[in-house]
Design an enzyme around this catalytic site. Structure first.
Site, PDB file in Angstrom:
ATOM      1  N   TYR A   1       0.935  -1.140   0.109  1.00  0.00           N
ATOM      2  CA  TYR A   1       0.035   0.069   0.159  1.00  0.00           C
ATOM      3  C   TYR A   1       0.792   1.298   0.083  1.00  0.00           C
ATOM      4  CZ  TYR A   1      -0.102  -0.207   5.315  1.00  0.00           C
ATOM      5  OH  TYR A   1       0.104  -0.463   6.777  1.00  0.00           O
ATOM      6  N   GLU A   2       0.228   2.551  -0.299  1.00  0.00           N
ATOM      7  CA  GLU A   2       0.819   3.602  -0.454  1.00  0.00           C
ATOM      8  C   GLU A   2       1.620   3.586  -1.615  1.00  0.00           C
ATOM      9  OE1 GLU A   2      -0.199   6.318   0.776  1.00  0.00           O
ATOM     10  OE2 GLU A   2      -1.725   5.191   1.978  1.00  0.00           O
ATOM     11  N   GLY A   3       1.505   2.860  -2.546  1.00  0.00           N
ATOM     12  CA  GLY A   3       2.217   2.615  -3.939  1.00  0.00           C
ATOM     13  C   GLY A   3       3.166   1.657  -3.862  1.00  0.00           C
TER      14      GLY A   3
END
Length: 592
Positions: A441-443
């Site tokens: 997550y978050e890229g």
């Protein structure tokens, strides 16, 4: 599973002896009258007590119970509401928040240590205040004064929570193709409609209101990322006097059933003409959201570090107590049937790898946090600009490398437990499961690697990179000869990274695939080299003190292990980069 104890001794070492943060604060007008070494020590001491005493005991029970969803309402596991109230009432949600709106106003480098503690204690729990703090940061930097006055005080106080609503079912990291719409209204508000998925803390029972930051497009917006705007959409409407009004037109359609972080509600959020308010400028939503996202990306790196620390604490306690076989050199615990497994070379290899990666990661994340503080508070425009560019360069490294190393670390911790590491009640398998999301997550870490080499290195002709490389070279040039065992391999590692950077920049001019082919291994080489710099700095702070305290002897021994056994990984990774992209495209899609 060992009871979690905050690594305060190492945090103080990094802050005070390695980086001398009090001297930095004294030079920054916004911090000079706010925090000093004694204040920081008191804050960290209290955070250690709260996280170990109130939050860590809920880690396993929260994982086993998880969140539950019923007719749109989400219930967190037993004990979470009470622990959250304790955490919020202590001011911890707003530890880095603006004092103008009720925050504590602490520098990011202090906030980073608090984040590590709460996430080591219980990652699922830590996600709720983390998302709130990130949402507050976007509001502080981009929202109107009216919105800031109306929402920030209660968010900093933990009375209201925040969420970040980006991803849609058809649009993961490609936000340019989102479909959520925002219709302008005559009163200046907007009606927001659409579905968002994977929304951490989108619905829960910890706070009386949740403030959603939602990416959406106006009807006449340009196509792609340039047509995205950002909106504040409250779960419950807020009246002019600050009291809560009617429920907004939004709801949680379901929660995900996940591999890990089971006590963190990951929600499908449906907005059905919900009332929202523009944050910042029309079609400039990504700029405002990236303020939050970059905060979260460093925070996710710290999550990985936190899980590695928790795993190490349990693994080293287990290795000292578990008896199996005899040491290769003969019995050590002669009064026992076998020796503690810490005598075995392979167990020591795993423990030292965990220790070296954790302590290197703590120093590196603190270093990045210091650059954030410098960029925010320095009145010297040149100094602030350099720090800001270093943050841009190092954020993808902090997110991806710390979490990649965290998975290795938690797996080592599980392995040290042997069969017991595969069993739920010992706790190590949960840390492995929880850790896995940090790489996603978050890229995803692959996207972070593309960002590093594509935007943060090649995109500016290597100028951001030179800030970091030149700083390391200056450190080496000024180092005392007694540090030679550390500075010599560091010098070679930087030279290798310089050459590798030039190689990728050159090859990318002729073949765009070279960037993607090199990116992951390049980021890994960068990370190991950055950790080598951190370990050289820590060795300098510990040198000549090893006879005073076992702490310093341990620090120097771990530094020597890092340079001997972990830094050499850069050579195989560099060879992979230089192998180029050709072998990746030898197969047609049908041949896979």
């Amino acid at each position: 599973m060992a009871d979690y104890q905050a690594p305060l001794r190492d945090m103080h070492f990094v802050l005070n002896e390695v980086f001398d943060v009090a001297s930095l604060w004294a030079q920054l007008p916004g911090l000079a009258d706010v925090v000093d070494a004694d204040t920081a020590a008191a804050i960290l001491e209290e955070a250690g007590k709260v996280t170990a005493g109130s939050i860590a005991p809920l880690n396993r029970s929260g994982d086993e119970e998880g969140c539950s969803w019923h007719q749109g309402a989400v219930q967190t596991p037993a004990g979470f509401i009470e622990a959250y109230q304790t955490y919020a009432q202590g001011g911890w949600v707003g530890v880095g928040g603006s004092p103008e709106y009720g925050g504590m106003g602490m520098p990011k480098v202090i906030g980073a240590q608090v984040e590590e503690m709460v996430n080591s204690a219980n990652l699922s729990f830590g996600l709720y205040p983390m998302l709130t703090a990130g949402a507050c940061l976007s509001l502080l930097n981009h929202a109107s004064e009216e919105l800031k006055q109306q929402y920030l005080p209660n968010m900093y106080a933990g009375v209201w929570a925040g969420s970040m609503c980006l991803t849609e079912p058809h649009a993961g990291s490609d936000l340019g193709i989102i479909r959520t719409k925002a219709e302008p209204q005559s009163d200046g508000s907007y009606k927001v409609s659409g579905t968002k998925i994977f929304i951490t803390g989108g619905e829960h029972d910890l706070t009386e209101n949740i403030i959603h930051l939602v990416l959406a497009k106006l009807p006449d917006a340009p196509a792609g990322p340039k047509g995205i705007s950002l909106f504040l959409v409250p779960k419950v409407m807020v009246n002019a006097d600050g009291s809560l009004g009617e429920r907004n037109s939004l709801g949680c359609g379901s929660i995900e059933h996940k591999m890990g972080i089971k006590a963190s509600a990951t929600c499908v959020m449906n907005f059905d003409g919900a009332t929202g308010y523009l944050i910042g400028e029309v079609n400039k939503g990504l700029n405002a959201m990236f303020t939050m996202m970059n905060y979260e990306r460093l925070g996710v790196g710290i999550q990985g570090l936190a899980l590695g620390e928790r795993s190490y604490q349990s693994a080293v306690e287990y290795a000292r107590e578990r008896i199996q076989s005899r040491a290769p050199t003969g019995p050590v615990a002669k009064d026992k049937a076998a020796d503690p497994i810490i005598v075995h070379p392979d167990v020591r290899r795993m423990l030292l790898t965990m220790k070296a990666l954790n302590e290197g990661g703590r120093a590196f994340s603190s270093y990045v946090a210091m650059q954030l503080d410098t960029a925010k508070y320095s009145e010297d425009a040149t100094v602030a600009k350099r720090a800001d560019e270093l943050v841009a360069l190092l954020t993808p490294v902090a997110k991806a490398f710390l979490t990649d190393m965290a998975l290795e670390t938690t797996v080592h911790g599980q392995q040290i437990f042997g069969g017991h590491g595969f069993i739920r009640e010992w706790g190590q398998e949960q840390l492995v499961r929880d850790c896995r999301i940090t790489q996603i997550y978050e890229g995803t870490n692959g996207i972070q690697a593309l960002d590093l080499i594509g935007r943060k290195v090649i995109g500016n002709g290597g100028s951001y990179y030179r800030h970091f490389a030149d700083e390391i070279q200056a450190f080496i040039a000024s180092a005392d000869a007694s540090l030679g065992e550390f500075t010599a391999p560091l010098r070679a590692a930087v030279a290798n990274l310089d050459e590798l950077t030039a190689w990728v920049m050159d090859k990318a001019q002729g073949n765009p695939n070279e960037i993607g082919a090199a990116s992951v291994e390049y980021l890994q080489v960068f990370g190991y080299t950055a950790y080598a710099y951190m370990w050289a700095l820590m060795a300098r702070a510990a040198l000549d003190k090893e006879h005073q305290d076992d702490f310093y002897a341990s620090k120097l021994g771990t530094a020597r292990f890092y340079f001997a056994r972990l830094l050499p990984r850069i050579h195989s990774l560099s060879a992979s980069v230089k192998a180029g992209s050709a072998s990746l495209f030898l197969l047609d899609a049908a041949q896979f």
